[in-house]
Design a protein around this motif. Structure first.
Motif, mmCIF file in Angstrom:
data_model
loop_
_atom_site.group_PDB
_atom_site.id
_atom_site.type_symbol
_atom_site.label_atom_id
_atom_site.label_comp_id
_atom_site.label_asym_id
_atom_site.label_seq_id
_atom_site.Cartn_x
_atom_site.Cartn_y
_atom_site.Cartn_z
ATOM 1 N N ARG A 259 0.833 -1.206 0.000
ATOM 2 C CA ARG A 259 0.000 0.000 0.000
ATOM 3 C C ARG A 259 0.865 1.252 0.000
ATOM 4 O O ARG A 259 1.702 1.444 0.886
ATOM 5 C CB ARG A 259 -0.909 0.024 1.232
ATOM 6 C CG ARG A 259 -1.873 1.220 1.277
ATOM 7 C CD ARG A 259 -2.660 1.265 2.587
ATOM 8 N NE ARG A 259 -3.403 0.042 2.818
ATOM 9 C CZ ARG A 259 -4.599 -0.223 2.282
ATOM 10 N NH1 ARG A 259 -5.173 0.653 1.479
ATOM 11 N NH2 ARG A 259 -5.210 -1.363 2.552
ATOM 12 N N GLY A 260 0.670 2.098 -0.999
ATOM 13 C CA GLY A 260 1.304 3.407 -1.010
ATOM 14 C C GLY A 260 2.800 3.407 -1.253
ATOM 15 O O GLY A 260 3.460 4.417 -1.009
ATOM 16 N N THR B 75 -2.696 -2.150 -3.464
ATOM 17 C CA THR B 75 -3.966 -1.475 -3.238
ATOM 18 C C THR B 75 -4.221 -0.444 -4.334
ATOM 19 O O THR B 75 -3.299 0.200 -4.834
ATOM 20 C CB THR B 75 -3.994 -0.785 -1.863
ATOM 21 O OG1 THR B 75 -3.004 0.242 -1.811
ATOM 22 C CG2 THR B 75 -3.761 -1.796 -0.762
ATOM 23 N N ILE B 76 -5.489 -0.307 -4.678
ATOM 24 C CA ILE B 76 -5.879 0.514 -5.812
ATOM 25 C C ILE B 76 -5.582 1.995 -5.579
ATOM 26 O O ILE B 76 -5.501 2.782 -6.534
ATOM 27 C CB ILE B 76 -7.375 0.288 -6.142
ATOM 28 C CG1 ILE B 76 -7.659 0.586 -7.615
ATOM 29 C CG2 ILE B 76 -8.259 1.082 -5.212
ATOM 30 C CD1 ILE B 76 -7.153 -0.464 -8.564
ATOM 31 N N ASN B 77 -5.404 2.405 -4.314
ATOM 32 C CA ASN B 77 -5.082 3.804 -4.014
ATOM 33 C C ASN B 77 -3.581 4.074 -3.975
ATOM 34 O O ASN B 77 -3.148 5.149 -3.551
ATOM 35 C CB ASN B 77 -5.732 4.234 -2.685
ATOM 36 C CG ASN B 77 -5.377 3.317 -1.528
ATOM 37 O OD1 ASN B 77 -4.642 2.356 -1.683
ATOM 38 N ND2 ASN B 77 -5.923 3.616 -0.356
ATOM 39 N N THR B 78 -2.784 3.119 -4.430
ATOM 40 C CA THR B 78 -1.347 3.318 -4.564
ATOM 41 C C THR B 78 -1.059 4.132 -5.819
ATOM 42 O O THR B 78 -1.614 3.830 -6.879
ATOM 43 C CB THR B 78 -0.622 1.963 -4.647
ATOM 44 O OG1 THR B 78 -0.804 1.264 -3.405
ATOM 45 C CG2 THR B 78 0.863 2.134 -4.915
ATOM 46 N N PRO B 79 -0.235 5.163 -5.759
ATOM 47 C CA PRO B 79 0.093 5.926 -6.965
ATOM 48 C C PRO B 79 0.642 5.026 -8.073
ATOM 49 O O PRO B 79 1.435 4.120 -7.809
ATOM 50 C CB PRO B 79 1.164 6.911 -6.469
ATOM 51 C CG PRO B 79 0.882 7.070 -5.013
ATOM 52 C CD PRO B 79 0.410 5.717 -4.550
ATOM 53 N N THR C 76 -8.167 -3.189 -1.948
ATOM 54 C CA THR C 76 -8.956 -1.993 -1.624
ATOM 55 C C THR C 76 -9.845 -1.593 -2.799
ATOM 56 O O THR C 76 -10.048 -0.406 -3.066
ATOM 57 C CB THR C 76 -8.043 -0.820 -1.183
ATOM 58 O OG1 THR C 76 -7.016 -1.311 -0.321
ATOM 59 C CG2 THR C 76 -8.841 0.213 -0.383
ATOM 60 N N CYS D 51 -13.273 -0.993 -4.117
ATOM 61 C CA CYS D 51 -14.564 -0.728 -3.479
ATOM 62 C C CYS D 51 -15.696 -0.459 -4.453
ATOM 63 O O CYS D 51 -16.865 -0.522 -4.051
ATOM 64 C CB CYS D 51 -14.444 0.468 -2.533
ATOM 65 S SG CYS D 51 -13.298 0.214 -1.157
ATOM 66 N N GLN E 296 -13.309 1.069 -9.901
ATOM 67 C CA GLN E 296 -12.006 0.602 -9.438
ATOM 68 C C GLN E 296 -11.731 -0.817 -9.911
ATOM 69 O O GLN E 296 -10.584 -1.172 -10.213
ATOM 70 C CB GLN E 296 -11.932 0.692 -7.914
ATOM 71 C CG GLN E 296 -11.883 2.117 -7.396
ATOM 72 C CD GLN E 296 -11.904 2.196 -5.879
ATOM 73 O OE1 GLN E 296 -12.380 1.284 -5.194
ATOM 74 N NE2 GLN E 296 -11.384 3.286 -5.335
ATOM 75 N N GLU F 203 -10.454 -0.569 -13.367
ATOM 76 C CA GLU F 203 -9.050 -0.137 -13.353
ATOM 77 C C GLU F 203 -8.130 -1.312 -13.019
ATOM 78 O O GLU F 203 -7.081 -1.487 -13.652
ATOM 79 C CB GLU F 203 -8.870 0.978 -12.330
ATOM 80 C CG GLU F 203 -7.467 1.543 -12.261
ATOM 81 C CD GLU F 203 -7.314 2.672 -11.250
ATOM 82 O OE1 GLU F 203 -6.211 3.241 -11.166
ATOM 83 O OE2 GLU F 203 -8.296 2.976 -10.542
#
Length: 222
Positions: free
Chosen positions: A22-23, A47-51, A73, A75, A79, A82
């Motif tokens: 993550r991240g 995780t999908i919120n990782t740049p 992640t 949701c 997503q 993606e």
């Protein structure tokens, strides 16, 4: 779209731990994936919120054929799109989103949806989840997993959050299908310091706590 043949169940069952990235930067993700591969781990989620998550998943999938590379992640259906466009071979969610689950089931994508209560866990399983991510396990503990497994032994459980080197063996003794591990597996202090040698030592210690034979019997795609 995902190449479903990429998800290797033999790999997963040999080390039923989903490592959570993550991240992290693309470079750190590659170094971590290399460390996981070298120490006997086989499954990771970014995780999908990782740049730059799409590029990272695509690159890791090509670079490490011995790893199952998925997206975490997830949701929403957007997503999910993606994640699949990037080539994720499985999907993990922190919540119970029925559209995400049913789309994965229809397209034969392994999916590990997040659930907390017995009702949510049962609902996720009935929707066709490959296994149910019990989250956050840190608030529930091993005894909760035993309590769920008693009346619902058919449901494959993957506790996530709160699983550590010190307690991972007790989770498997309670009958879980696998576990998800983030910072307790991929120690942020070692990654930040670039100390991948010590990270590998830590990974080997965790790996040694796994049972020789795990999993089996999940609703695997055919």
């Amino acid at each position: 779209m995902a190449d479903f043949s990429k998800f290797n169940w033999t790999f997963f069952h040999s080390a039923p731990v989903v490592a959570i990235l993550r991240g992290l930067s693309a470079e750190a993700c590659e170094r971590v994936a290399e460390a996981l591969s070298e120490t006997g781990f086989t499954t990771l989620e970014v995780t999908i919120n990782t740049p730059d998550v799409g590029q990272i998943i695509s690159h890791l999938s090509r670079q490490f054929p011995s790893l199952n590379v998925g997206a975490g992640t997830v949701c929403t259906p957007d997503q999910l799109d993606e994640a699949l466009t990037a080539g994720a071979s499985f999907v993990v969610t922190p919540i119970l989103d029925e559209e995400v689950i049913t789309r994965c089931v229809t397209d034969r994508i392994p999916v590990f949806p997040g659930a907390y209560t017995p009702t949510e866990i049962y609902r996720a399983w009935n929707l066709g989840a490959t296994a149910v991510k019990v989250f956050p396990a840190s608030q529930l503990g091993v005894e909760y997993l035993k309590d769920i497994h008693g009346p619902l032994p058919q449901i494959k459980l993957v506790p996530t959050g709160g699983v550590s080197l010190e307690n991972i063996a007790s989770f498997f003794a309670a009958g879980v299908y696998g576990v998800g591990m983030g910072s307790s597996l991929l120690r942020s202090d070692l990654i930040a310091a670039g100390d991948y040698s010590s990270l590998k030592d830590h990974l080997r210690r965790v790996r040694a706590q796994l049972p020789q034979h795990s999993g089996g019997g999940a609703q695997e795609p055919t």
